[in-house]
Design a protein around this motif. Structure first.
Motif, mmCIF file in Angstrom:
data_model
loop_
_atom_site.group_PDB
_atom_site.id
_atom_site.type_symbol
_atom_site.label_atom_id
_atom_site.label_comp_id
_atom_site.label_asym_id
_atom_site.label_seq_id
_atom_site.Cartn_x
_atom_site.Cartn_y
_atom_site.Cartn_z
ATOM 1 N N PRO A 45 -9.324 -28.932 12.887
ATOM 2 C CA PRO A 45 -8.271 -29.693 13.584
ATOM 3 C C PRO A 45 -8.388 -31.202 13.396
ATOM 4 C CG PRO A 45 -9.176 -27.998 15.021
ATOM 5 C CD PRO A 45 -10.074 -28.077 13.828
ATOM 6 N N LEU A 46 -9.612 -31.735 13.490
ATOM 7 C CA LEU A 46 -9.760 -33.187 13.431
ATOM 8 C C LEU A 46 -9.474 -33.746 12.039
ATOM 9 C CD1 LEU A 46 -12.861 -33.788 15.731
ATOM 10 C CD2 LEU A 46 -10.439 -34.169 16.242
ATOM 11 N N PHE A 47 -9.764 -32.989 10.989
ATOM 12 C CA PHE A 47 -9.506 -33.477 9.637
ATOM 13 C C PHE A 47 -8.101 -33.158 9.152
ATOM 14 C CE2 PHE A 47 -14.137 -34.025 9.131
ATOM 15 C CZ PHE A 47 -14.147 -35.241 8.462
ATOM 16 N N SER A 48 -7.367 -32.306 9.865
ATOM 17 C CA SER A 48 -6.022 -31.936 9.417
ATOM 18 C C SER A 48 -4.920 -32.507 10.295
ATOM 19 C CB SER A 48 -5.881 -30.411 9.394
ATOM 20 O OG SER A 48 -5.969 -29.883 10.706
ATOM 21 N N GLY A 49 -5.292 -33.129 11.428
ATOM 22 C CA GLY A 49 -4.283 -33.634 12.355
ATOM 23 C C GLY A 49 -3.629 -32.543 13.174
ATOM 24 N N SER A 50 -4.212 -31.349 13.151
ATOM 25 C CA SER A 50 -3.676 -30.229 13.928
ATOM 26 C C SER A 50 -4.367 -30.184 15.287
ATOM 27 C CB SER A 50 -3.868 -28.920 13.164
ATOM 28 O OG SER A 50 -5.239 -28.644 12.938
ATOM 29 N N SER A 51 -4.222 -29.071 16.017
ATOM 30 C CA SER A 51 -4.816 -28.990 17.355
ATOM 31 C C SER A 51 -5.513 -27.658 17.550
ATOM 32 C CB SER A 51 -3.743 -29.179 18.437
ATOM 33 O OG SER A 51 -2.789 -28.125 18.400
ATOM 34 N N ALA A 52 -6.401 -27.608 18.543
ATOM 35 C CA ALA A 52 -7.148 -26.395 18.870
ATOM 36 C C ALA A 52 -7.142 -26.183 20.376
ATOM 37 C CB ALA A 52 -8.587 -26.494 18.359
ATOM 38 N N VAL A 53 -7.153 -24.928 20.769
ATOM 39 C CA VAL A 53 -7.245 -24.542 22.180
ATOM 40 C C VAL A 53 -8.714 -24.326 22.501
ATOM 41 C CG1 VAL A 53 -6.544 -22.862 23.918
ATOM 42 C CG2 VAL A 53 -5.005 -23.394 22.008
ATOM 43 N N LEU A 54 -9.225 -25.015 23.509
ATOM 44 C CA LEU A 54 -10.622 -24.890 23.907
ATOM 45 C C LEU A 54 -10.726 -24.102 25.204
ATOM 46 C CD1 LEU A 54 -11.926 -28.497 23.130
ATOM 47 C CD2 LEU A 54 -12.000 -26.454 21.664
ATOM 48 N N VAL A 55 -11.599 -23.090 25.205
ATOM 49 C CA VAL A 55 -11.795 -22.225 26.365
ATOM 50 C C VAL A 55 -13.280 -22.189 26.674
ATOM 51 C CG1 VAL A 55 -11.307 -19.968 27.367
ATOM 52 C CG2 VAL A 55 -9.873 -20.823 25.511
ATOM 53 N N ASP A 56 -13.642 -22.413 27.934
ATOM 54 C CA ASP A 56 -15.063 -22.506 28.260
ATOM 55 C C ASP A 56 -15.776 -21.162 28.229
ATOM 56 O OD1 ASP A 56 -13.879 -21.476 30.513
ATOM 57 O OD2 ASP A 56 -14.758 -22.905 31.924
ATOM 58 N N ARG A 57 -15.038 -20.062 28.366
ATOM 59 C CA ARG A 57 -15.633 -18.740 28.299
ATOM 60 C C ARG A 57 -14.967 -17.928 27.208
ATOM 61 N NH1 ARG A 57 -18.804 -17.880 32.743
ATOM 62 N NH2 ARG A 57 -18.496 -19.309 34.491
ATOM 63 N N ARG A 58 -15.654 -16.883 26.759
ATOM 64 C CA ARG A 58 -15.072 -16.021 25.728
ATOM 65 C C ARG A 58 -13.884 -15.272 26.322
ATOM 66 N NH1 ARG A 58 -18.329 -12.469 21.329
ATOM 67 N NH2 ARG A 58 -16.611 -11.192 20.544
ATOM 68 N N PRO A 59 -12.683 -15.450 25.775
ATOM 69 C CA PRO A 59 -11.498 -14.838 26.373
ATOM 70 C C PRO A 59 -11.412 -13.341 26.096
ATOM 71 C CG PRO A 59 -10.900 -16.017 24.382
ATOM 72 C CD PRO A 59 -12.359 -16.304 24.617
ATOM 73 N N ASN A 60 -10.991 -12.573 27.106
ATOM 74 C CA ASN A 60 -10.738 -11.147 26.912
ATOM 75 C C ASN A 60 -9.353 -10.972 26.289
ATOM 76 O OD1 ASN A 60 -8.844 -11.456 28.976
ATOM 77 N ND2 ASN A 60 -10.244 -10.706 30.562
ATOM 78 N N PRO A 61 -8.959 -9.741 25.918
ATOM 79 C CA PRO A 61 -7.656 -9.559 25.266
ATOM 80 C C PRO A 61 -6.487 -10.128 26.054
ATOM 81 C CG PRO A 61 -8.976 -7.602 24.953
ATOM 82 C CD PRO A 61 -9.753 -8.484 25.886
ATOM 83 N N ALA A 62 -6.472 -9.951 27.367
ATOM 84 C CA ALA A 62 -5.364 -10.479 28.172
ATOM 85 C C ALA A 62 -5.321 -11.998 28.099
ATOM 86 C CB ALA A 62 -5.499 -10.019 29.620
ATOM 87 N N ALA A 63 -6.494 -12.640 28.127
ATOM 88 C CA ALA A 63 -6.537 -14.105 28.040
ATOM 89 C C ALA A 63 -6.084 -14.583 26.661
ATOM 90 C CB ALA A 63 -7.948 -14.601 28.334
ATOM 91 N N VAL A 64 -6.465 -13.853 25.607
ATOM 92 C CA VAL A 64 -6.010 -14.213 24.263
ATOM 93 C C VAL A 64 -4.483 -14.170 24.198
ATOM 94 C CG1 VAL A 64 -5.963 -13.483 21.845
ATOM 95 C CG2 VAL A 64 -8.122 -13.514 23.087
ATOM 96 N N ASP A 65 -3.898 -13.092 24.751
ATOM 97 C CA ASP A 65 -2.430 -12.988 24.778
ATOM 98 C C ASP A 65 -1.802 -14.222 25.419
ATOM 99 O OD1 ASP A 65 -2.837 -10.487 23.776
ATOM 100 O OD2 ASP A 65 -2.229 -9.397 25.563
ATOM 101 N N GLU A 66 -2.320 -14.562 26.598
ATOM 102 C CA GLU A 66 -1.734 -15.662 27.368
ATOM 103 C C GLU A 66 -1.874 -16.990 26.633
ATOM 104 O OE1 GLU A 66 -1.285 -18.957 29.924
ATOM 105 O OE2 GLU A 66 -3.281 -18.323 29.259
ATOM 106 N N LEU A 67 -3.034 -17.228 26.035
ATOM 107 C CA LEU A 67 -3.266 -18.497 25.340
ATOM 108 C C LEU A 67 -2.412 -18.609 24.086
ATOM 109 C CD1 LEU A 67 -7.140 -18.637 25.736
ATOM 110 C CD2 LEU A 67 -5.497 -20.193 26.808
ATOM 111 N N VAL A 68 -2.276 -17.507 23.361
ATOM 112 C CA VAL A 68 -1.456 -17.525 22.147
ATOM 113 C C VAL A 68 -0.008 -17.851 22.496
ATOM 114 C CG1 VAL A 68 -0.494 -16.077 20.320
ATOM 115 C CG2 VAL A 68 -2.944 -16.007 20.795
ATOM 116 N N VAL A 69 0.501 -17.233 23.563
ATOM 117 C CA VAL A 69 1.887 -17.476 23.964
ATOM 118 C C VAL A 69 2.064 -18.900 24.471
ATOM 119 C CG1 VAL A 69 3.673 -16.844 25.631
ATOM 120 C CG2 VAL A 69 2.371 -15.067 24.467
#
Length: 508
Positions: free
Chosen positions: A224-248
């Motif tokens: 992200p830092l070298f491409s000017g893009s962005s990243a989602v940071l999560v303090d804990r390992r996300p479960n499938p439901a959390a992955v769904d929510e973050l992707v959306v």
């Protein structure tokens, strides 16, 4: 973390070899100052804000005694604080020590001692760690950064000056510190992020693998830092439901994870969440082999290609990978541009296509060696080549099929685990006569640790729970067996050596 202004340190004071300086200058030159860099919770931070915060955090670290060459241990969850603390350390010419904040106290103490850490920056729940070292809590760092003046001059370094140390487990269970330089993160991006994954400023990354791992560091920090893009940071390992929510929520375009987490995502598909992944243009997988069938199911679920790759802490990131141009499911692809890959037999001789061999690699980001481990460095790095101890087969089209490990290490959730370390803990229980710990595949195709125990006495009620609790009290969470099987004996050679491959198969 907030800041009253987002003015980047003056470009003319930047040292071109310093990673923090490279990135701050790049942001100005490309006009990315107001573009989002990281999403954390319901907040977003621009590239300009991140580098301004890092310059201010550098002043805070310097006020706590950090000088060029000092080691700064970061025991933090994924967060903007992690990113700015790392960049602040780089700006000062110090060396960041990246550790899992969930490790047991003994492991943290070892890493602090092994690196001679001058300062330990810690996250929640770690106030009692590192009692004999200068410690700065994440909340303190955030508060002090808000009012600190920026450190505008980056310390002069070159591409080979040590930038960070990551730990990888050895066959004895003791971790080894792997050293990487200021020039390596840009190379990860140029060879993998830009050339193979074609990352643009419009991409949004979600990496299940964390920043303190080599895979996650490239995915969610360097790219992200070298491409000017962005990243989602999560303090804990996300479960499938959390992955769904973050992707959306963030319209994630690049999803990075390990096969066991992807298997869980596929198993959860009955929840009717296929539409959640409309924004995803690729899923990248590393850390262990993709279970048979999971890759195809994942491709169908996401409506996007799954790109498998293999890397190591010693190489910094992937050295063999599939790409959009060349993707062969079930393989780890072809050598990353700039890297060479060979298969050799135990005597060190090359093996022909179609035959199994040990995987050796060399390339521009290969570590110069392990910290304080000259003998182990000499065994792993020979003539500029790294013996990865992975087994593989080269296919006629130049792709490589990964066949597992050449040693007794187990791979669980993308993390290498020494079974010897787990076994030594379980053997301390008086009811255990013998024990072997291996990774087995569950019904979802994910690797899980299982302990096979020969009891010293008839199995008492609750022994399985006691053994799991014992492991949990002394080991990191990913090293704790998920189940215990009681057996009358373990398979051994005539000389008494454990036949671990038979334990994995349950074939004795």
């Amino acid at each position: 973390m907030t800041t009253p202004q987002t003015t980047l340190p003056p470009a003319h004071t930047e040292a071109p070899g310093n990673l923090a300086a490279q990135l701050a200058t790049l942001v100005e030159r490309r006009g990315w100052t107001d573009r989002p860099a990281f999403h954390q919770g319901h907040s977003s931070f621009t590239h300009g804000e991140v580098h301004d915060l890092a310059a201010r955090a550098a002043t805070v670290l310097a006020d706590h005694g950090v000088r060029p060459g000092h080691r700064v241990l970061l025991a933090l969850p994924d967060s903007v604080t992690w990113v700015t603390a790392f960049l602040a350390t780089a700006r000062l010419g110090a060396v960041a020590v990246l550790v899992n904040p969930e490790l047991p106290a003994d492991d943290h103490a070892f890493m602090a001692e092994d690196t001679g850490a001058a300062l330990c920056v810690t996250g929640p729940g770690l106030d009692d760690r590192f009692p004999h070292r200068t410690r700065l809590g994440a909340d303190q760092l955030v508060a002090l950064t808000r009012t600190a003046a920026p450190t505008t001059t980056a310390h002069q370094v070159d591409a080979h000056t040590p930038l960070y140390i990551q730990y990888t487990s050895g066959t004895t269970g003791r971790p080894k510190g792997v050293v990487h330089g200021h020039g390596d993160p840009k190379t990860y991006h140029d060879l993998i992020g830009r050339r193979l994954l074609r990352i643009t400023p419009d991409d949004v990354t979600l990496s299940v693998s964390k920043l303190f791992f080599a895979y996650g560091f490239g995915n969610a920090f360097a790219f992200p830092l070298f491409s000017g893009s962005s990243a989602v940071l999560v303090d804990r390992r996300p479960n499938p439901a959390a992955v769904d929510e973050l992707v959306v929520r963030h319209r994630v375009t690049l999803l990075y994870s390990v096969p066991s987490a992807y298997a869980a995502l596929v198993a959860d598909r009955a929840g009717g969440h296929t539409a959640c992944f409309a924004s995803v243009r690729a899923a990248i997988s590393a850390g262990e082999g993709m279970p048979a069938g999971v890759g195809a199911q994942l491709t169908e679920l996401l409506g996007a290609p799954v790109l498998e790759q293999i890397g190591s802490t010693e190489a910094g990131h992937a050295f063999c990978a599939n790409s959009f141009l060349h993707n062969r499911p079930g393989t780890v692809g072809r050598p990353v541009p700039g890297f060479e890959v060979e298969l050799r037999d135990r005597a060190g001789h090359p093996v022909p296509d179609g035959e199994e061999g040990e995987l050796w690699t060399r390339g521009p980001t290969l570590t110069p060696g392990y910290l304080n481990r000259p003998e182990e460095t000499g065994r792993a790095l020979v003539g500029g080549w790294l013996n990865t101890r992975d087994l593989a087969r080269r296919e006629p089209d130049g792709t490589f099929t990964h066949l597992g490990r050449a040693d007794d290490m187990e791979m669980v959730g993308g993390i290498t685990v020494s079974p010897l370390e787990v076994e030594s803990v379980l053997r301390t229980h008086p009811a255990v006569a013998e024990v072997a710990v291996v990774a087995v595949t569950d019904r979802l195709g994910a690797s899980r640790l299982r302990a096979f125990v020969v009891p010293a006495t008839p199995v008492p009620t609750g022994l399985e729970e006691e053994l799991v609790r014992l492991a949990r009290d002394h080991l990191a969470a990913f090293k704790v067996p998920r189940s215990v099987s009681f057996v009358t004996s373990l398979p051994r050679t005539p000389t008494g050596k454990l036949r671990r491959h038979l334990v994995r198969q349950g074939a004795w």
